[in-house]
Design an enzyme around this catalytic site. Structure first.
Site, mmCIF file in Angstrom:
data_model
loop_
_atom_site.group_PDB
_atom_site.id
_atom_site.type_symbol
_atom_site.label_atom_id
_atom_site.label_comp_id
_atom_site.label_asym_id
_atom_site.label_seq_id
_atom_site.Cartn_x
_atom_site.Cartn_y
_atom_site.Cartn_z
ATOM 1 N N ARG A 51 7.359 -5.449 3.425
ATOM 2 C CA ARG A 51 6.909 -6.828 3.641
ATOM 3 C C ARG A 51 5.876 -6.950 4.763
ATOM 4 O O ARG A 51 5.181 -7.951 4.863
ATOM 5 C CB ARG A 51 8.097 -7.738 3.894
ATOM 6 C CG ARG A 51 8.815 -7.477 5.174
ATOM 7 C CD ARG A 51 10.167 -8.150 5.212
ATOM 8 N NE ARG A 51 11.014 -7.368 6.081
ATOM 9 C CZ ARG A 51 11.041 -7.506 7.403
ATOM 10 N NH1 ARG A 51 10.307 -8.414 7.995
ATOM 11 N NH2 ARG A 51 11.812 -6.736 8.145
ATOM 12 N N ASP A 93 6.539 -9.456 -0.789
ATOM 13 C CA ASP A 93 7.815 -10.076 -0.462
ATOM 14 C C ASP A 93 8.742 -9.741 -1.634
ATOM 15 O O ASP A 93 8.575 -10.261 -2.734
ATOM 16 C CB ASP A 93 7.637 -11.590 -0.307
ATOM 17 C CG ASP A 93 8.952 -12.272 0.007
ATOM 18 O OD1 ASP A 93 10.020 -11.646 -0.181
ATOM 19 O OD2 ASP A 93 8.906 -13.433 0.453
ATOM 20 N N LYS A 148 22.831 5.297 -1.199
ATOM 21 C CA LYS A 148 24.024 4.693 -0.650
ATOM 22 C C LYS A 148 23.634 3.780 0.512
ATOM 23 O O LYS A 148 22.567 4.006 1.088
ATOM 24 C CB LYS A 148 25.008 5.763 -0.212
ATOM 25 C CG LYS A 148 24.576 6.521 1.054
ATOM 26 C CD LYS A 148 25.599 7.501 1.484
ATOM 27 C CE LYS A 148 26.407 6.938 2.623
ATOM 28 N NZ LYS A 148 25.742 6.984 3.927
ATOM 29 N N LYS A 182 21.910 19.738 -1.150
ATOM 30 C CA LYS A 182 21.938 20.826 -0.154
ATOM 31 C C LYS A 182 22.222 22.146 -0.864
ATOM 32 O O LYS A 182 23.113 22.227 -1.705
ATOM 33 C CB LYS A 182 22.984 20.544 0.922
ATOM 34 C CG LYS A 182 22.603 19.379 1.837
ATOM 35 C CD LYS A 182 23.551 19.261 2.997
ATOM 36 C CE LYS A 182 23.387 17.945 3.737
ATOM 37 N NZ LYS A 182 22.412 17.926 4.807
ATOM 38 N N GLU A 216 29.330 15.600 13.110
ATOM 39 C CA GLU A 216 27.958 15.259 13.490
ATOM 40 C C GLU A 216 27.861 15.222 15.003
ATOM 41 O O GLU A 216 28.801 14.777 15.675
ATOM 42 C CB GLU A 216 27.589 13.890 12.947
ATOM 43 C CG GLU A 216 27.613 13.801 11.443
ATOM 44 C CD GLU A 216 27.128 12.444 11.012
ATOM 45 O OE1 GLU A 216 25.902 12.244 10.989
ATOM 46 O OE2 GLU A 216 27.956 11.585 10.713
ATOM 47 N N ASP A 235 30.984 5.326 5.362
ATOM 48 C CA ASP A 235 29.656 5.919 5.561
ATOM 49 C C ASP A 235 29.608 7.387 5.127
ATOM 50 O O ASP A 235 28.601 7.850 4.600
ATOM 51 C CB ASP A 235 29.260 5.808 7.045
ATOM 52 C CG ASP A 235 27.822 6.237 7.320
ATOM 53 O OD1 ASP A 235 26.933 5.813 6.564
ATOM 54 O OD2 ASP A 235 27.587 6.995 8.280
ATOM 55 N N HIS A 240 29.878 11.740 0.860
ATOM 56 C CA HIS A 240 29.604 13.156 1.106
ATOM 57 C C HIS A 240 30.867 14.027 1.036
ATOM 58 O O HIS A 240 30.878 15.053 0.358
ATOM 59 C CB HIS A 240 28.935 13.348 2.470
ATOM 60 C CG HIS A 240 27.708 12.498 2.654
ATOM 61 N ND1 HIS A 240 26.815 12.241 1.642
ATOM 62 C CD2 HIS A 240 27.227 11.840 3.735
ATOM 63 C CE1 HIS A 240 25.842 11.469 2.104
ATOM 64 N NE2 HIS A 240 26.067 11.206 3.366
ATOM 65 N N LYS A 340 31.317 11.181 14.300
ATOM 66 C CA LYS A 340 30.044 11.146 15.026
ATOM 67 C C LYS A 340 30.320 11.589 16.468
ATOM 68 O O LYS A 340 31.445 11.487 16.957
ATOM 69 C CB LYS A 340 29.477 9.730 15.056
ATOM 70 C CG LYS A 340 29.361 9.088 13.684
ATOM 71 C CD LYS A 340 27.912 8.935 13.265
ATOM 72 C CE LYS A 340 27.730 8.198 11.971
ATOM 73 N NZ LYS A 340 27.759 9.003 10.771
ATOM 74 N N LYS A 345 27.017 19.924 15.554
ATOM 75 C CA LYS A 345 26.791 19.572 14.154
ATOM 76 C C LYS A 345 27.326 20.743 13.336
ATOM 77 O O LYS A 345 26.916 21.888 13.534
ATOM 78 C CB LYS A 345 25.296 19.389 13.887
ATOM 79 C CG LYS A 345 25.003 18.977 12.447
ATOM 80 C CD LYS A 345 23.523 18.643 12.274
ATOM 81 C CE LYS A 345 23.161 18.332 10.839
ATOM 82 N NZ LYS A 345 23.692 17.075 10.353
HETATM 83 C C1 BG6 Z 1 24.152 9.627 6.001
HETATM 84 C C2 BG6 Z 1 24.992 8.730 6.879
HETATM 85 O O1 BG6 Z 1 24.467 9.416 4.650
HETATM 86 O O2 BG6 Z 1 24.384 10.986 6.329
HETATM 87 C C3 BG6 Z 1 24.686 8.998 8.336
HETATM 88 O O3 BG6 Z 1 24.720 7.367 6.583
HETATM 89 C C4 BG6 Z 1 24.850 10.481 8.645
HETATM 90 O O4 BG6 Z 1 25.526 8.217 9.181
HETATM 91 C C5 BG6 Z 1 24.049 11.329 7.656
HETATM 92 O O5 BG6 Z 1 24.413 10.708 9.978
HETATM 93 C C6 BG6 Z 1 24.357 12.806 7.836
HETATM 94 O O6 BG6 Z 1 23.497 13.572 7.035
HETATM 95 P P1 BG6 Z 1 23.162 15.103 7.392
HETATM 96 O O7 BG6 Z 1 22.345 15.589 6.236
HETATM 97 O O8 BG6 Z 1 22.418 15.058 8.692
HETATM 98 O O9 BG6 Z 1 24.462 15.804 7.530
#
Ligand code: BG6
Length: 490
Positions: A51, A93, A148, A182, A216, A235, A240, A340, A345
């Site tokens: 927009r 828009d 998503k 992946k 994460e 989330d 996932h 989180k 990671k």
């Molecule tokens: C997303 C989530 O789908 O995946 C995020 O909304 C998350 O919150 C992310 O951080 C993680 O993805 P990856 O590929 O970094 O593990």
């Protein structure tokens, strides 16, 4: 149905939300990498729609900045030249149906397939669908790619899917879960169904338990409001982790066609034992990070992040014991956890095999450690088997030691680049191959199970337990496994 010819048709890839976070951080980067790998058809064009009053020239500058920020390697100016020539910007828009007529001028269905990438908040899906219908620009070959969150619960996900179904047939809809792109998730199919040692040792007879961890390091990163309404269960777990679980638990599909794989995945999701108010306390742990330290740096707690509502009880961590009620997995718990602001990671699957019934090596181990198969999904993609070997020597007694058979993808496939999930999936959507996308019934089945947890939490007012940023989550998650006589792989 996809024909061989369509697989190689160039596309008009329209990104709704072209200036948004997803577009700048992931889509532009992945498309540039596809250009670099020579995967984009010569006539494919990328049209960013948003927009704000940008134009093609300023959008190209924005795309270049995104690459500088998120690509992680230097930009190749030759590749950029080719790539930027495909880019254009269209200010719109999205809520105004008449504005979609512009697509009749800027796309050409006689030469290119229109791929509509909905990288916007779900409330806009209905507007985009109506606008596209109004413009009469769609053909049978057009596709839509949906990100998503597809809903907030079963009811809202049905609403979204119904809206989309009013314009697109289901075989034109590509629902993305980037984990399915992946490399290591795809390798699960190869590992399980191309290796006889795993096809015959993959059930309750040999496996004790399974762990799936998606830890994460990042926190909420400026999207506190969105995340706070969502939480880690919706989330990450709904999509996932459950998708990874289906790949670990499904029966062998008859072939690799999309329908065959979906059929097997849906059976797993349907066999997940619902969680109820009676058992939610033993089977789940909700956590929220408090201030802590990551890699020597102080990190604020969830409630101290910018824009935080200080009384929020939203979970940034969740651990669940999942039971799958079918023949293969009866009595084998799957422990899932994701959070989180954790220590590192790390996404991995640990298959814990059963202990042997009798130990003849008591000199080395009072209890013989069981074998483990560890699949590292990210980072350091690879597969590792933990086993026992004899320590070389001429001592009287045989001495055993824990050892690893370690296959690192980067070491083994030195000349192959590991592609990111988005690269793979965008390419498959452009090629018209739906195998790695999620079907509507999978999403709805997953929501049914997630709703059972969310409802149980509400009924029992399940507490959110604090865990320091930079740790492996609340102590209660360790206790959950300890009650079953097990522990997390650290
Ligand atoms: C997303 C989530 O789908 O995946 C995020 O909304 C998350 O919150 C992310 O951080 C993680 O993805 P990856 O590929 O970094 O593990």
């Amino acid at each position: 149905m996809t024909t061989q010819k369509e697989l190689f048709t160039p596309c008009d890839l329209v990104i709704y939300g072209g200036l948004g976070d997803l577009s700048r951080r992931k889509l532009i980067i992945s498309l540039y990498r596809l250009e670099n790998g020579q995967f984009l058809e010569a006539d494919t064009r990328i049209i960013a729609v948003d927009r704000l009053s940008e134009n093609t020239e300023s959008f190209i500058k924005i795309a270049y900045k995104s690459l500088q920020e998120f690509l992680g390697t230097p930009i190749d100016e030759q590749i950029w030249k080719k790539f930027s020539a495909r880019l254009s910007y269209q200010q719109m828009d999205l809520t105004k149906a008449e504005q979609y007529r512009i697509f009749n001028d800027i796309t050409d269905s006689s030469k290119r397939v229109m791929v509509n990438y909905f990288a916007v908040a779900p409330f806009l899906f209905q507007h985009i669908c109506q606008g596209l219908k109004h413009s009469d620009v769609l053909t049978d070959t057009s596709r839509m790619v949906m990100e998503k969150p597809i809903g907030y619960d079963l009811a809202s996900s049905k609403e979204i899917n119904d809206v989309v179904a009013s314009v697109f047939n289901d075989d034109q809809v590509y629902r993305i879960d980037h984990y399915l792109g992946k490399e290591t998730v795809l390798n699960l199919l190869a590992l399980r169904f191309a290796n006889s040692i795993f096809t015959t040792n993959w059930d309750h007879n040999t496996i004790d338990s399974v762990q799936i961890t998606v830890a994460e390091e990042v926190g909420i990163e400026g999207r506190w409001e969105y995340f706070d309404q969502t939480g880690q269960l919706r989330d990450m777990m709904q999509n996932h982790l459950l998708q990874i679980l289906t790949f670990v638990a499904m029966e062998p599909p008859v072939n690799l066609k999309a329908q065959s794989i979906h059929n097997e995945k849906i059976k797993v999701l349907a066999a997940l034992r619902p969680i109820t108010a009676e058992n939610v306390h033993e089977k789940t742990v909700r956590g929220q990070y408090i201030k802590g330290t990551q890699k020597g740096q102080k990190v604020p707690g969830y409630l101290e992040e910018q824009g935080a509502n200080t009384s929020s009880t939203t979970e940034s961590f969740v651990a669940i014991r999942v039971d799958i009620d079918n023949w293969r997995w009866a009595g084998v718990p799957f422990y899932l956890r994701t959070g989180k602001c954790m220590k590192y990671k790390r996404t991995e699957i640990v298959i814990n095999f059963k202990q042997l019934p009798h130990n003849i090596f008591t000199e080395s181990f009072k209890n013989l450690p069981a074998n483990k198969l560890i699949i590292h999904l990210q980072p350091n993609e690879g597969v590792e088997i933990q086993m026992l070997n004899k320590v070389p020597g001429i001592d009287e007694n045989i001495k055993l030691q824990k050892t690893k058979l370690d296959l690192s993808f980067s070491e083994t496939f030195k000349n192959s680049r590991i592609f990111g999930g988005y690269e793979k999936l965008i390419l498959e959507a452009m090629r018209g191959n739906p195998t790695l996308f999620i079907s509507r019934d999978e999403i709805e089945q997953a929501w049914t199970w997630i709703d059972s947890i969310q409802d149980a939490w509400e009924v029992t007012q399940e507490e959110t337990k604090g865990y320091p940023a930079g740790s492996w989550g609340p102590v209660a998650s360790v206790a959950m496994l300890a009650r079953d006589g097990r522990e997390w792989e650290e």
